[in-house]
Each structure stands twice: as C-alpha cells, then as structure tokens.
Design an enzyme around this catalytic site. Structure first.
Site, PDB file in Angstrom:
ATOM      1  N   LEU A  15      35.389 -54.232  -5.987  1.00  0.00           N
ATOM      2  CA  LEU A  15      36.540 -54.368  -5.086  1.00  0.00           C
ATOM      3  C   LEU A  15      36.675 -53.120  -4.225  1.00  0.00           C
ATOM      4  CD1 LEU A  15      38.999 -55.692  -7.804  1.00  0.00           C
ATOM      5  CD2 LEU A  15      38.091 -57.056  -5.907  1.00  0.00           C
ATOM      6  N   ASP A  16      36.878 -53.298  -2.923  1.00  0.00           N
ATOM      7  CA  ASP A  16      37.127 -52.118  -2.085  1.00  0.00           C
ATOM      8  C   ASP A  16      38.640 -51.947  -1.934  1.00  0.00           C
ATOM      9  OD1 ASP A  16      38.039 -53.817  -0.100  1.00  0.00           O
ATOM     10  OD2 ASP A  16      36.188 -53.753   1.061  1.00  0.00           O
ATOM     11  N   SER A  17      39.025 -50.908  -1.182  1.00  0.00           N
ATOM     12  CA  SER A  17      40.449 -50.579  -1.128  1.00  0.00           C
ATOM     13  C   SER A  17      41.285 -51.716  -0.524  1.00  0.00           C
ATOM     14  CB  SER A  17      40.659 -49.281  -0.362  1.00  0.00           C
ATOM     15  OG  SER A  17      40.112 -49.392   0.924  1.00  0.00           O
TER      16      SER A  17
ATOM     17  N   ASP B  90      40.556 -54.967  -0.718  1.00  0.00           N
ATOM     18  CA  ASP B  90      40.649 -56.007  -1.750  1.00  0.00           C
ATOM     19  C   ASP B  90      41.763 -55.652  -2.734  1.00  0.00           C
ATOM     20  OD1 ASP B  90      38.381 -57.407  -0.816  1.00  0.00           O
ATOM     21  OD2 ASP B  90      37.031 -56.098  -1.940  1.00  0.00           O
ATOM     22  N   ILE B  91      41.762 -54.384  -3.161  1.00  0.00           N
ATOM     23  CA  ILE B  91      42.738 -53.945  -4.157  1.00  0.00           C
ATOM     24  C   ILE B  91      44.154 -54.141  -3.617  1.00  0.00           C
ATOM     25  CG2 ILE B  91      43.587 -51.945  -5.480  1.00  0.00           C
ATOM     26  CD1 ILE B  91      40.602 -50.968  -5.458  1.00  0.00           C
TER      27      ILE B  91
END
Lengths: 315, 71
Positions: free
Chosen positions: B31-33, B35-36
């Site tokens: 997960l990238d930022s 997505d988070i």
C-alpha cells in the site's frame, strides 16, 4: 471577466490559489497574491503555534483581502496550528500530507472554509462527505509531495465525483493551463511554481534562478520508497538520492536523514547543490520573474481570451 | 476488529484475506500513502472513529489497537 463559484464563496476577484509551498509561501508572498486578487496562502509547514501566529498577524498588516493558511497535517505542531488558525479568524485553509478528518469539525465549526489537497477520486469523495468546502485536485506534475495521477486525468474524474468546487493544480502556469482547468470542469486553479518565481517571493535568489532556468525534463521524483514521493529539480542531491534509493543498500532511515532539512537549505540558504529544489514540471514554461499582480492578470487575461475564442474550433 | 480491517484491505487490493499478514507494515503489504489514506477514511467511516495518521501507525494490528483505545 473570469468568475466562478469560488470567487463568490471566498470573496476573491480571480479564481487563483497560490500553492502552500513550505519554506517559500510566507506572509509577504501570500499578501502579494491576495492583494492582486487571488487567494494567497501561508504555509504552516512544521511551524509551531507562535511562529504561525506571527505570520498570520503579519499578513493582516499587509492586506485586507481574503487569505488562507496551508496546514501540513503530519506536522508535529498540527494541533497548535489548527488552534491558531481558529483564534486568528483565518477564513480559508488548504490541507495536505495527511488525514484532515480529525480537524474538520473544529475548522468548519469555526467558520473556516476547508479545501483539502487531494490526489485521488476516493479521497475527494471522502472529504466532500466530511464537509469540505472544495477540493484542490493536484496532479503529479506539481512540485513537492506528489501523487501518481496526472492533472489531465485526475481533474475531470474528481469533477465528476464531487459537487463541491474543484481547483485544479499541477502543471498550471499560464492562461492555457487555467483555460484547460475550466474545460475539465474545475472552477479555478492553484499555482505554485509560477508564484515561486514572483518578485515578491522571498525564496533564495539561487533557487528562483534555478527554476527560471529549468527546462521540461529537469525535475525528478524521489522518495517513493519512503512512501512520500517528492518532485524536485535534478541536482547533486536528488540524483544521489535517486541512486541510493534504487541500489537497495541504503535503509529508509538513512534516506529520511538525507532528505531532512534539504528544502530549507535550498529555499533559505540558496544551496542548490545539496538542497532540495522542489518545483513542478511546468518550470520549463516559467522563464520570467513577474509581480504577483502581473502573473494573475496575465494568466486570467489570457485564459479569458482563449475561452472566448474557443468557439473558433467549432465549424 | 483486526480481522475486519484485514478484510477491508483485502477487498481494496482485490486479494484473498488469507494473504494479508496483520503484522506486516502497510508498505510491505503493497500500500502506498494514498492507498493508506483512502483506507483510513473508509475505516473511520465503518468504525465511526477518527484516525490521526503517523509513521508509527503502520500495521493492521497497531491500527486496530489505536481504534480500540479510542473507544
């Protein structure tokens, strides 16, 4: 005369926001933008409450036009910053780098209009649900912290997903960019790089010169591995960072350390070799230093001509 | 709650929930930022809570503990 919902909502003359560039967007630049009819924004970045208050009190002596504050949500002083914004009666806030939900009620409750900077449709939808007054949809052409979707793809998708005003950002520096933003359904545009080179901008002269000199391919995105990609000009610092990031032997802690303070070194000390010169891909189009008034009048004037002339394409 | 968060993440990523390790960091899960952030807002909605993101809040287990502590 260009007008959008944004102008009425915020009491501004032109639908232009100035990007909340950390270490660059101070009270003087924001006041110059506001005095020119746009919305100037002070970057709260990692300032503590008192430092931010000082900037807000300063801008009040420099302009009687609407202005705003850009809140960096990951700041260790974010709680103080939100309190100061409310206490000082700031009317507009843009938010970046984090989740605005915790502060939304407090800000909205105090009558502050909140415009989160978003890089995805999902987040735009969520912040609308939280009560956001509008969203700044920022494509990855922009400088500093970036998402992955381009302005051209992001803005129309965000416009379709929400009913609050959308401000397009990333890759906009002239009347063509603003006209394109309107075509995508945005109701205004935010510009960072163009205002970074403004006469009233206090960024170090070396930084400004480097941006004015930059060409289309002179920026690079680093920091993906750290989870927060950043676009800046190619220089010794960013090339080395990119190299270490890809070779796999450098830990994320070491990379974080390397990046710390790099923007301040560039913006305040003029260190264009080991500093981080954040700016957008549109830097290649920004070749002259102008006052904020000249910039806004040129961008909006050219945009108006283009929009009026657009009928010429329809035969 | 840990299980439900894992399910939300699995659904978001179009993965089987069994492939999600709740002790793994979000970045290791892939997960990238952004997505988070999307996920956190979705989770806030579902559990009716507010989540302040920080670098330490980086696994499903820690996120679940954080939400529990708020209740």
């Amino acid at each position: 005369m260009l007008k959008s919902r944004l102008c009425e909502l915020l009491g501004i003359e032109y639908p232009i926001f100035q990007g909340g560039m950390a270490w660059i967007a101070d009270a003087e630049l924001a006041a110059a933008v506001s005095n020119a009819g746009g919305l100037g924004l002070i970057a709260a970045m990692n300032s503590n409450g008192e430092q931010l208050r000082e900037q807000i009190q300063k801008i009040k002596t420099l302009t009687d036009k609407p202005f705003g504050v850009n809140l960096m949500l990951m700041s260790p002083f974010i709680k103080e910053a939100v309190d100061v914004v409310v206490e000082e009666g700031v009317k507009v806030v843009t938010t970046g780098a984090g989740n605005p939900s915790i502060y939304m009620d407090k800000l909205l409750g105090a009558g502050v209009k909140v415009f989160p900077v978003v890089a995805s449709v999902g987040i735009a939808r969520m912040v609308e649900k939280m009560g956001a007054s509008g969203v700044v949809a920022e494509g990855c052409e922009s400088g500093g912290h970036v998402g992955e979707t381009t302005t051209m793809a992001l803005v129309p998708q965000v416009v379709d997903a929400v009913s609050i005003p959308v401000i397009a950002a990333g890759g906009i520096a002239d009347g063509r960019g603003l006209a394109a933003a309107f075509m995508f359904g945005a109701e205004g545009a935010q510009m960072g790089t163009r205002f970074l080179t403004a006469t009233e901008c206090n960024v170090h002269e070396n930084y400004k010169k480097a941006v004015l000199k930059a060409k289309d391919r002179d920026t690079i995105v680093t920091g993906k591995k750290l989870g927060h990609p950043v676009r800046s000009l190619k220089n010794d610092m960013s090339r080395e960072f990119a190299k270490l990031e890809s070779d796999g032997t450098t830990t994320t802690d070491e990379l974080e350390k390397m990046g710390a303070g790099a923007l301040r070194r560039a913006a305040k000390e003029g260190d264009v070799k080991t500093g981080s010169l954040m700016c957008g891909q549109i830097a290649g189009l920004v070749n002259s230093e102008n006052t904020c008034k000249e910039i806004i009048e040129e961008v909006c004037g050219d945009c108006e001509k283009l929009l009026k002339g657009a009928e010429g394409w329809v035969k | 709650m840990t299980q439900r968060i894992a399910e939300i993440i699995a659904e978001y990523m179009d993965k089987d929930v069994a492939d999600i390790n709740v002790e793994d960091t979000f970045s290791n899960i892939g997960l990238d930022s952004l997505d988070i952030m999307e996920l956190v807002m979705q989770i806030e909605d579902e559990f009716d809570c507010k989540i302040e993101l920080n670098q330490e809040l980086n696994t499903i287990t820690k996120l679940a503990e954080y939400i529990e502590a708020q209740k």
